[in-house]
Design an enzyme around this catalytic site. Structure first.
Site, PDB file in Angstrom:
ATOM      1  N   HIS A   1      -9.371   8.620  -4.380  1.00 52.20           N
ATOM      2  CA  HIS A   1      -8.924   7.409  -3.681  1.00 52.20           C
ATOM      3  C   HIS A   1      -9.913   6.261  -3.854  1.00 52.20           C
ATOM      4  CE1 HIS A   1      -5.314   6.722  -1.420  1.00 52.20           C
ATOM      5  NE2 HIS A   1      -5.942   5.938  -0.573  1.00 52.20           N
TER       6      HIS A   1
ATOM      7  N   ARG B   1      -2.335   6.595  -6.666  1.00 50.48           N
ATOM      8  CA  ARG B   1      -2.694   7.675  -5.756  1.00 50.48           C
ATOM      9  C   ARG B   1      -2.913   8.931  -6.600  1.00 50.48           C
ATOM     10  NH1 ARG B   1       1.922   5.162  -3.302  1.00 50.48           N
ATOM     11  NH2 ARG B   1       1.382   4.114  -1.342  1.00 50.48           N
TER      12      ARG B   1
ATOM     13  N   TYR C   1      -8.040  -5.088   2.122  1.00 53.42           N
ATOM     14  CA  TYR C   1      -8.862  -5.535   0.992  1.00 53.42           C
ATOM     15  C   TYR C   1      -9.343  -6.971   1.162  1.00 53.42           C
ATOM     16  CZ  TYR C   1      -7.413  -1.138  -0.826  1.00 53.42           C
ATOM     17  OH  TYR C   1      -7.199   0.207  -0.952  1.00 53.42           O
TER      18      TYR C   1
ATOM     19  N   ARG D   1      -8.770   3.991  -6.487  1.00 57.93           N
ATOM     20  CA  ARG D   1      -7.671   3.124  -6.013  1.00 57.93           C
ATOM     21  C   ARG D   1      -8.226   1.970  -5.182  1.00 57.93           C
ATOM     22  NH1 ARG D   1      -2.044   3.135  -4.809  1.00 57.93           N
ATOM     23  NH2 ARG D   1      -1.522   2.849  -2.610  1.00 57.93           N
TER      24      ARG D   1
ATOM     25  N   HIS E   1       2.369  -0.398  -1.570  1.00 56.72           N
ATOM     26  CA  HIS E   1       2.309  -0.429  -0.114  1.00 56.72           C
ATOM     27  C   HIS E   1       3.623  -0.962   0.444  1.00 56.72           C
ATOM     28  CE1 HIS E   1      -2.383  -0.694   0.013  1.00 56.72           C
ATOM     29  NE2 HIS E   1      -1.949   0.538  -0.060  1.00 56.72           N
TER      30      HIS E   1
ATOM     31  N   LYS F   1       5.262   7.058  -2.652  1.00 56.30           N
ATOM     32  CA  LYS F   1       5.676   7.651  -1.372  1.00 56.30           C
ATOM     33  C   LYS F   1       7.149   7.383  -1.112  1.00 56.30           C
ATOM     34  CE  LYS F   1       1.340   7.758   1.204  1.00 56.30           C
ATOM     35  NZ  LYS F   1       0.624   7.273   2.390  1.00 56.30           N
TER      36      LYS F   1
END
Length: 301
Positions: A244, A148, A279, A247, A270, A172
């Protein structure tokens, strides 16, 4: 009436879930909207008295206020998290949000770049300047590791384990993960550190930050966006490109190459495999285009 519950919920999100301040604020705003609705409808109810019918009316109410479907879905997620907390703390004996349906969302697939387009974009970097050497290292790292933009601007020298080909990333919710890093990224980080970063005096508190501007401060997310936008214009790439995009391209190329989805999930950081599954949709689109381009049943039409 709901103030003690909100305070308890905030403590739960901080201590039990270890969420970032922005996420906590978003969850509390969701509950604030629910209590505003209850006041508006003159429903003096505590959390354990709220019913599924009340929540369904609430969702209709926020929809009429002009909330998008994605905003509605996020608020429903916040309410469900609140009721998990209520069950844990015996505030409520049942969860009225269990059967609450979120609006069906259309998932828009992000723009991705082919490997050739990534190479073309990176080749536009002017390596005759110190900023160019730094930017080359940043872009190679973004694509090599699928980071990120916030992760790359906050990357620390102490998180580099380049001798064994890994970096430690703080993602995150302050969750850590180890991500493999490619040989090109290792090479250009080495050149940047030896010939460019060594000439910059870091500001106080920035001594361990890898990528610095000329004044010795870490770069902003906006700065990375502008660097990429400028290079995309020079490369004459017409797609919508942002940090992004690197990524997305990283993940897409892995899935197209047959990588295990769980491994991709781990590398991207994730929390849920559902997020990574986008994806597989990208991969299906790639397969469809391959059929159209090369299969006789398609090409002979």
């Amino acid at each position: 009436m709901w103030l003690p519950y909100k305070k308890g919920f905030k403590a739960y999100l901080q201590l039990e879930r270890s969420l970032a301040n922005n996420s906590i604020e978003a969850y509390l705003n969701d509950i604030e909207k629910l209590t505003t609705f209850l006041e508006d409808q003159q429903l003096a109810k505590t959390p354990d008295q709220v019913t599924l019918a009340d929540l369904q009316k609430f969702i209709k109410w926020i929809a009429e206020l002009g909330m998008t479907q994605s905003s509605q879905a996020r608020i429903i997620s916040g309410i469900r998290t609140f009721y998990k907390f209520c069950l844990l703390e015996d505030i409520s004996k049942k969860d009225p949000s269990t059967l609450l349906e979120a609006p069906k969302l259309v998932r828009h697939l992000p723009d991705t770049l082919s490997f050739e387009e990534i190479e073309l974009l990176i080749s536009q970097v002017d390596l005759s300047t110190p900023e160019g050497g730094r930017n080359k290292a940043i872009l190679e790292t973004l694509y090599s590791c699928g980071l990120r933009v916030s992760e790359v601007v906050n990357l620390k020298i102490s998180q580099l384990f380049l001798d064994v080909g890994f970096i430690r990333v703080i993602g995150k919710g302050n969750k850590e993960r180890l991500v493999p890093i490619g040989s090109d990224a290792i090479k250009y980080i080495g050149i940047y550190r030896e010939h460019i970063r060594n000439t910059i005096k870091p500001k106080s508190g920035e001594e361990d930050i890898l990528f610095l501007n000329r004044r010795g401060s870490r770069l902003t997310r906006v700065m990375i966006f502008l660097i990429i936008k400028d290079l995309a214009a020079k490369a004459e790439l017409k797609k919508t490109i942002s940090p992004h995009t690197f990524r997305h391209s990283f993940a897409t190329h892995l899935v197209e190459g047959g990588a295990d989805l769980r491994a991709v999930q781990e590398m991207l950081g994730h929390e849920s495999i559902t997020t990574t599954e986008i994806y597989t949709h990208l991969d299906r689109e790639y397969l469809r285009k391959t059929l159209e381009n090369y299969h006789p049943a398609f090409t002979n039409k």
